[in-house]
Design a protein around this motif. Structure first.
Motif, PDB file in Angstrom:
ATOM      1  N   GLY A  69       0.814  -1.203   0.000  1.00 17.54           N
ATOM      2  CA  GLY A  69       0.000   0.000   0.000  1.00 17.54           C
ATOM      3  C   GLY A  69       0.848   1.253   0.000  1.00 17.54           C
ATOM      4  O   GLY A  69       0.389   2.322   0.406  1.00 17.54           O
ATOM      5  N   LEU A  70       2.096   1.132  -0.457  1.00 14.19           N
ATOM      6  CA  LEU A  70       3.028   2.256  -0.436  1.00 14.19           C
ATOM      7  C   LEU A  70       3.665   2.409  -1.800  1.00 14.19           C
ATOM      8  O   LEU A  70       3.733   1.484  -2.594  1.00 14.19           O
ATOM      9  CB  LEU A  70       4.129   2.019   0.607  1.00 14.19           C
ATOM     10  CG  LEU A  70       3.670   1.868   2.051  1.00 14.19           C
ATOM     11  CD1 LEU A  70       4.804   1.334   2.893  1.00 14.19           C
ATOM     12  CD2 LEU A  70       3.196   3.210   2.592  1.00 14.19           C
ATOM     13  N   ARG A  71       4.195   3.604  -2.041  1.00 13.84           N
ATOM     14  CA  ARG A  71       4.966   3.868  -3.243  1.00 13.84           C
ATOM     15  C   ARG A  71       6.178   4.699  -2.850  1.00 13.84           C
ATOM     16  O   ARG A  71       6.085   5.575  -1.998  1.00 13.84           O
ATOM     17  CB  ARG A  71       4.149   4.606  -4.308  1.00 13.84           C
ATOM     18  CG  ARG A  71       2.977   3.805  -4.841  1.00 13.84           C
ATOM     19  CD  ARG A  71       2.383   4.478  -6.066  1.00 13.84           C
ATOM     20  NE  ARG A  71       3.331   4.531  -7.166  1.00 13.84           N
ATOM     21  CZ  ARG A  71       3.543   3.518  -8.002  1.00 13.84           C
ATOM     22  NH1 ARG A  71       2.907   2.357  -7.835  1.00 13.84           N
ATOM     23  NH2 ARG A  71       4.400   3.634  -8.992  1.00 13.84           N
ATOM     24  N   ALA A  72       7.291   4.381  -3.489  1.00 19.63           N
ATOM     25  CA  ALA A  72       8.502   5.152  -3.214  1.00 19.63           C
ATOM     26  C   ALA A  72       9.175   5.561  -4.517  1.00 19.63           C
ATOM     27  O   ALA A  72      10.368   5.771  -4.566  1.00 19.63           O
ATOM     28  CB  ALA A  72       9.461   4.339  -2.349  1.00 19.63           C
ATOM     29  N   ASP A  73       8.392   5.660  -5.605  1.00 19.65           N
ATOM     30  CA  ASP A  73       8.987   6.000  -6.884  1.00 19.65           C
ATOM     31  C   ASP A  73       9.206   7.494  -7.044  1.00 19.65           C
ATOM     32  O   ASP A  73       9.831   7.941  -8.000  1.00 19.65           O
ATOM     33  CB  ASP A  73       8.156   5.450  -8.043  1.00 19.65           C
ATOM     34  CG  ASP A  73       6.680   5.833  -7.932  1.00 19.65           C
ATOM     35  OD1 ASP A  73       6.282   6.357  -6.879  1.00 19.65           O
ATOM     36  OD2 ASP A  73       5.951   5.597  -8.909  1.00 19.65           O
ATOM     37  N   SER A  74       8.685   8.274  -6.127  1.00 18.53           N
ATOM     38  CA  SER A  74       8.910   9.707  -6.162  1.00 18.53           C
ATOM     39  C   SER A  74      10.124  10.051  -5.323  1.00 18.53           C
ATOM     40  O   SER A  74      10.166   9.742  -4.130  1.00 18.53           O
ATOM     41  CB  SER A  74       7.685  10.451  -5.606  1.00 18.53           C
ATOM     42  OG  SER A  74       8.014  11.803  -5.359  1.00 18.53           O
ATOM     43  N   PRO A  75      11.149  10.706  -5.892  1.00  9.30           N
ATOM     44  CA  PRO A  75      12.333  11.067  -5.109  1.00  9.30           C
ATOM     45  C   PRO A  75      11.993  11.889  -3.885  1.00  9.30           C
ATOM     46  O   PRO A  75      12.616  11.763  -2.837  1.00  9.30           O
ATOM     47  CB  PRO A  75      13.175  11.863  -6.112  1.00  9.30           C
ATOM     48  CG  PRO A  75      12.729  11.370  -7.455  1.00  9.30           C
ATOM     49  CD  PRO A  75      11.277  11.071  -7.304  1.00  9.30           C
ATOM     50  N   GLY A  76      10.965  12.713  -4.004  1.00  8.78           N
ATOM     51  CA  GLY A  76      10.575  13.520  -2.851  1.00  8.78           C
ATOM     52  C   GLY A  76      10.088  12.667  -1.700  1.00  8.78           C
ATOM     53  O   GLY A  76      10.382  12.933  -0.540  1.00  8.78           O
ATOM     54  N   ASP A  77       9.325  11.603  -2.017  1.00  8.77           N
ATOM     55  CA  ASP A  77       8.820  10.723  -0.969  1.00  8.77           C
ATOM     56  C   ASP A  77       9.970  10.045  -0.237  1.00  8.77           C
ATOM     57  O   ASP A  77       9.978   9.955   0.989  1.00  8.77           O
ATOM     58  CB  ASP A  77       7.901   9.655  -1.576  1.00  8.77           C
ATOM     59  CG  ASP A  77       6.597  10.247  -2.104  1.00  8.77           C
ATOM     60  OD1 ASP A  77       6.281  11.386  -1.699  1.00  8.77           O
ATOM     61  OD2 ASP A  77       5.938   9.580  -2.910  1.00  8.77           O
ATOM     62  N   VAL A  78      10.942   9.547  -0.979  1.00  4.55           N
ATOM     63  CA  VAL A  78      12.069   8.854  -0.376  1.00  4.55           C
ATOM     64  C   VAL A  78      12.924   9.821   0.431  1.00  4.55           C
ATOM     65  O   VAL A  78      13.335   9.533   1.551  1.00  4.55           O
ATOM     66  CB  VAL A  78      12.910   8.160  -1.461  1.00  4.55           C
ATOM     67  CG1 VAL A  78      14.172   7.564  -0.855  1.00  4.55           C
ATOM     68  CG2 VAL A  78      12.097   7.076  -2.143  1.00  4.55           C
ATOM     69  N   ASP A  79      13.217  10.965  -0.145  1.00  3.14           N
ATOM     70  CA  ASP A  79      14.082  11.928   0.525  1.00  3.14           C
ATOM     71  C   ASP A  79      13.442  12.474   1.794  1.00  3.14           C
ATOM     72  O   ASP A  79      14.144  12.912   2.708  1.00  3.14           O
ATOM     73  CB  ASP A  79      14.425  13.088  -0.417  1.00  3.14           C
ATOM     74  CG  ASP A  79      15.298  12.636  -1.579  1.00  3.14           C
ATOM     75  OD1 ASP A  79      15.961  11.588  -1.430  1.00  3.14           O
ATOM     76  OD2 ASP A  79      15.291  13.309  -2.628  1.00  3.14           O
ATOM     77  N   GLY A  80      12.104  12.448   1.845  1.00 10.92           N
ATOM     78  CA  GLY A  80      11.429  12.971   3.021  1.00 10.92           C
ATOM     79  C   GLY A  80      11.403  12.019   4.198  1.00 10.92           C
ATOM     80  O   GLY A  80      11.013  12.397   5.305  1.00 10.92           O
ATOM     81  N   MET A  81      11.786  10.764   3.984  1.00  4.84           N
ATOM     82  CA  MET A  81      11.799   9.778   5.073  1.00  4.84           C
ATOM     83  C   MET A  81      13.059   9.916   5.906  1.00  4.84           C
ATOM     84  O   MET A  81      14.133  10.232   5.385  1.00  4.84           O
ATOM     85  CB  MET A  81      11.762   8.352   4.507  1.00  4.84           C
ATOM     86  CG  MET A  81      10.521   7.986   3.743  1.00  4.84           C
ATOM     87  SD  MET A  81      10.673   6.294   3.090  1.00  4.84           S
ATOM     88  CE  MET A  81       9.206   6.214   2.066  1.00  4.84           C
ATOM     89  N   ASP A  82      12.937   9.656   7.209  1.00  5.88           N
ATOM     90  CA  ASP A  82      14.148   9.555   8.006  1.00  5.88           C
ATOM     91  C   ASP A  82      14.811   8.215   7.706  1.00  5.88           C
ATOM     92  O   ASP A  82      14.206   7.305   7.124  1.00  5.88           O
ATOM     93  CB  ASP A  82      13.848   9.689   9.504  1.00  5.88           C
ATOM     94  CG  ASP A  82      12.925   8.592  10.019  1.00  5.88           C
ATOM     95  OD1 ASP A  82      13.421   7.474  10.235  1.00  5.88           O
ATOM     96  OD2 ASP A  82      11.715   8.845  10.199  1.00  5.88           O
ATOM     97  N   ALA A  83      16.085   8.081   8.092  1.00  9.79           N
ATOM     98  CA  ALA A  83      16.881   6.909   7.721  1.00  9.79           C
ATOM     99  C   ALA A  83      16.271   5.622   8.250  1.00  9.79           C
ATOM    100  O   ALA A  83      16.238   4.601   7.552  1.00  9.79           O
ATOM    101  CB  ALA A  83      18.309   7.069   8.232  1.00  9.79           C
TER     102      ALA A  83
END
Length: 323
Positions: A69-83
């Motif tokens: 139920g998730l997507r991480a294909d947007s660079p903004g979405d990935v970059d916005g996550m903490d490590a």
């Protein structure tokens, strides 16, 4: 820690299954005798976070992402996550993902993550651990000079082969972030472990019978090989047939490891305990007795056999059995 079973699994003794595939029938298919070459160390190997985010971007369109139920294909979405969140997401994606090639570039990124994490975790050499004879000199345990009781994380143990408590599908646990040993092994070793298991099971054409074992390479684990065994599922007090099935799992692992010349040390988990229901206090004597009998029948084949426990209750079960 132990692996979760698929809901479709049938307890030992309730289903007739064909004979398991022998090693000779799948050895070449999983390139068992070819050492795994980890990717070349990168300059930022001490900081795997960049590789985690790269892997997530490359896996954004993978069906496993949608399954969560998730997507991480947007660079903004990935970059916005903490490590920590990004790493947990990558672990979950790889856990629920079916066997098969990763998208272009993703395998290299995942390898970089796992290689960096492995080098950040100190490996524990098996031959440096005290034997049971040294730790418990009054136990009189017959195989005390060849065996070790060690409490710790099997994914950092530098043995030639480590034993995974698998399910009958032999593909690992598909429950995201589940802390079973099956999931832990697959997370540390990487998705190639599931691919190898899938190749074996495709050749076998049937689920893995209880009390048997298969072997694959260990990939990003310190151990070069992983022995996957299916122990019995127990509800209540074990029956004689279940004790025999548990002993068969230990023997199957040793028999299989003995067919690979380079394996001199083997480290077991506490097979069938935990979620599989086998009482720790009754599993420990079976493990000790079975390994002792095997070593007695095959003198000099292995240098060390390790009984690995994770929790206090598991360790006390072995201490009590040794006493």
């Amino acid at each position: 820690m132990n692996a979760s079973r698929p809901d479709s699994d049938v307890p030992a003794g309730k289903e007739t299954r064909p004979s398991p595939l022998p090693l000779a029938a799948y050895r070449e298919s999983v390139a068992l005798d070819e050492p795994f070459r980890p990717p070349t160390a990168s300059t930022d190997a001490g900081r795997p976070d960049a590789h985690v985010r790269a892997a997530l971007r490359l896996l954004g369109a993978d069906p496993a992402m949608a399954r969560l139920g998730l997507r991480a294909d947007s660079p903004g979405d990935v970059d916005g996550m903490d490590a920590e969140t990004a790493r947990a997401l990558l672990r979950a994606v790889l856990t629920v993902r079916d066997p098969g090639p990763l998208p272009d570039g993703a395998a290299e990124a995942v390898d970089a993550v796992l290689d960096a994490e492995r080098r950040l975790r100190p490996a524990v050499p098996v031959n440096g651990l005290p034997t049971i004879a040294e730790r418990f000199p009054g136990s009189g345990f017959p195989a005390g000079r060849q065996t070790v009781l060690w409490r710790g994380d099997l994914t950092v143990l530098d043995a030639d082969a480590v034993v995974n408590a698998a399910n009958s599908a032999l593909l690992g646990c598909f429950r995201p972030l589940h802390r079973c040993i099956d999931n832990v092994f697959h997370n540390a070793a990487g998705p190639r472990l599931r691919d190898d298991c899938h190749a074996i099971m495709t050749l076998q054409g049937a689920s893995e019978p209880t009390g048997t074992a298969k072997i694959t390479r260990g990939y990003h684990l310190p151990a070069r090989y992983v022995l996957h065994t299916v122990g019995p599922i127990v509800d209540g007090r074990p029956q004689a047939s279940e004790a025999q099935a548990l002993a068969s799992s230990y023997r199957a692992c040793l028999d299989l490891a003995a067919q690979v010349e380079t394996i001199r040390t083997v480290a077991f988990c506490a097979v069938s305990t935990g979620v599989f229901g086998y009482p720790r206090s009754e599993a420990a004597p079976v493990a000790l007795r079975t390994v002792t009998d095997w070593l007695d029948a095959h003198p000099g084949r292995f240098d060390r056999v390790v009984f690995t426990v994770f929790g206090e209750e598991d360790e006390q079960a072995y201490r009590h059995a040794l006493a």
